[in-house]
Motif scaffolding. Structure first.
Motif, PDB file in Angstrom:
ATOM      1  N   ASP A  18      -0.248   1.212  -3.916  1.00 31.21           N
ATOM      2  CA  ASP A  18      -1.841   1.123  -3.382  1.00 31.21           C
ATOM      3  C   ASP A  18      -2.874   1.015  -4.594  1.00 31.21           C
ATOM      4  O   ASP A  18      -2.649   2.038  -5.451  1.00 31.21           O
ATOM      5  CB  ASP A  18      -2.089   2.074  -2.381  1.00 31.21           C
ATOM      6  CG  ASP A  18      -3.375   1.770  -1.580  1.00 31.21           C
ATOM      7  OD1 ASP A  18      -3.322   0.549  -1.155  1.00 31.21           O
ATOM      8  OD2 ASP A  18      -4.251   2.512  -1.637  1.00 31.21           O
ATOM      9  N   GLU A  39      -1.096  -2.807  -7.732  1.00 31.60           N
ATOM     10  CA  GLU A  39      -2.056  -3.671  -7.217  1.00 31.60           C
ATOM     11  C   GLU A  39      -3.391  -3.057  -8.171  1.00 31.60           C
ATOM     12  O   GLU A  39      -3.436  -1.791  -8.522  1.00 31.60           O
ATOM     13  CB  GLU A  39      -2.601  -3.405  -5.872  1.00 31.60           C
ATOM     14  CG  GLU A  39      -1.272  -3.418  -4.816  1.00 31.60           C
ATOM     15  CD  GLU A  39      -1.789  -3.333  -3.462  1.00 31.60           C
ATOM     16  OE1 GLU A  39      -1.329  -4.078  -2.612  1.00 31.60           O
ATOM     17  OE2 GLU A  39      -2.841  -2.408  -3.089  1.00 31.60           O
ATOM     18  N   ASP A  46       0.924  -1.071  -0.099  1.00 30.68           N
ATOM     19  CA  ASP A  46      -0.168   0.145   0.023  1.00 30.68           C
ATOM     20  C   ASP A  46       0.783   1.289   0.079  1.00 30.68           C
ATOM     21  O   ASP A  46       0.607   2.048   0.682  1.00 30.68           O
ATOM     22  CB  ASP A  46      -1.029   0.111   1.025  1.00 30.68           C
ATOM     23  CG  ASP A  46      -1.866  -1.232   1.108  1.00 30.68           C
ATOM     24  OD1 ASP A  46      -2.106  -2.033   0.174  1.00 30.68           O
ATOM     25  OD2 ASP A  46      -2.532  -1.433   2.174  1.00 30.68           O
TER      26      ASP A  46
END
Ligand code: C2E
Ligand code: MG
Ligand code: MG
Ligand code: MG
Length: 288
Positions: free
Chosen positions: A202, A236, A180
């Motif tokens: 993140d 991500e 993150d």
């Protein structure tokens, strides 16, 4: 009696609060049972090389389906596990399951790095490195196949401990990723001292990266900073081809996201790894 306890007692009580409390304690009870009966599952989301389209690793993600509560997301039950101490048996089960799975894929001739999320509470346990070494020995897992993910925010909350623990885990052969990334406040000079192997951007910054200039600037800056430190970057939450194209043109090394696959049960991943070597339809489409 209420008066004896002072007027503040009346001021804090609200029916919706006791409702929230009882929901939380029900969640805790059910989760405790699920941990005891091993009713949780660990799924695996592929991490993919941006330029070649090949799978480079897996992130292990907890999944819980409860008979009464239905499917409960980790973002809901992990905080309960943390505040009740259940995170210790739960986290230990996750670590053991991931180590066993990594060894199995290795034995089958399809070695895969498995990334495991660690909460700060697990991370601060003095016996964590010893326990991890025990799990490697028990399952015949090579440490280099295990990556430990800790969020940037949790690492920065106690940078000194983070540094010490990272050093110990590194000495055992594990690699470490800061999860993150972009939401915390790490400085370049602090990051430079840490034995970290990868930064994970993140999902929140990837979501609008092709529509929001601020997010695009931030993602480019994180990639540039990581590269200054010699660290590869994982993005991500990649759902769209345009997001992948953005990452590719900005030099991001790998990604995970629904564009390639959601987190899947181990058996599905085994089929994916042991399956035909020709690229999937998806890979053909984006990597031809
Ligand atoms: P995380 O470690 O940042 O994991 C990434 C999250 O993004 C996962 O959510 C994953 O399913 C989701 N994701 C991946 N690709 C996409 C995409 O393309 N679109 C969307 N919308 N989402 C995507 P998940 O599985 O719900 O987990 C949420 C968080 O719960 C994790 O965030 C992690 O902080 C925590 N968590 C999950 N499993 C564990 C565990 O075993 N231990 C600990 N301590 N925390 C865990
Ligand atoms: Mg993670
Ligand atoms: Mg993450
Ligand atoms: Mg997250």
């Amino acid at each position: 009696a209420a008066k004896a306890h002072g007027r503040g007692m009346h001021a804090v009580y609200r029916p919706e609060m006791s409702e929230a409390l009882s929901q939380r304690s029900q969640l805790h009870e059910r989760l405790k049972r699920a941990v005891e009966t091993q009713a949780l599952e660990l799924h695996y989301q592929p991490q993919v090389d941006v330029s070649t389209g090949s799978i480079v690793g897996m992130e292990a993600l907890l999944r819980w389906h409860d008979a009464e509560l239905g499917t409960v997301a980790p973002d809901r039950f992990i905080p309960v596990a943390v505040s009740t101490g259940l995170i210790h048996p739960l986290g230990d089960w996750v670590l053991e399951t991931a180590c066993r799975q990594a060894a199995e894929w290795d034995d089958n001739g399809t070695p895969m790095r498995v990334s495991v999320n660690l909460s700060a509470q697990q991370f601060r346990q003095a016996q964590l490195p010893t326990r991890l070494q025990q799990l490697l020995d028990l399952h015949g897992t090579r440490a280099e196949l295990i990556e430990l993910e800790i969020t940037e925010t949790e690492a920065m909350a106690d940078p000194k401990t983070a540094h010490q623990v990272f050093d110990r885990l590194c000495a055992l052969g594990f690699s470490i990723a800061l999860d993150d990334f972009g939401t915390g406040y790490s400085s370049l000079s602090y990051l430079r001292q840490l034995p970290v192997s990868r930064l994970k951007i993140d999902r929140e910054f990837i979501r609008q990266v092709t529509h929001n200039d601020h997010d695009a600037v931030l993602v480019r800056a994180v990639i540039a900073m990581a590269h200054t430190l010699g660290l590869p970057v994982v993005a991500e939450g990649v759902e769209e081809a345009a997001q992948l194209a953005f990452l590719r043109s900005n030099g991001c090394e790998s990604y995970q996201g629904w564009l390639f696959a959601k987190a899947l049960p181990a058996a599905d991943i085994s089929r994916m790894l042991g399956g035909p070597t020709r690229p999937s339809a998806l890979e053909q489409r984006y990597f031809a």
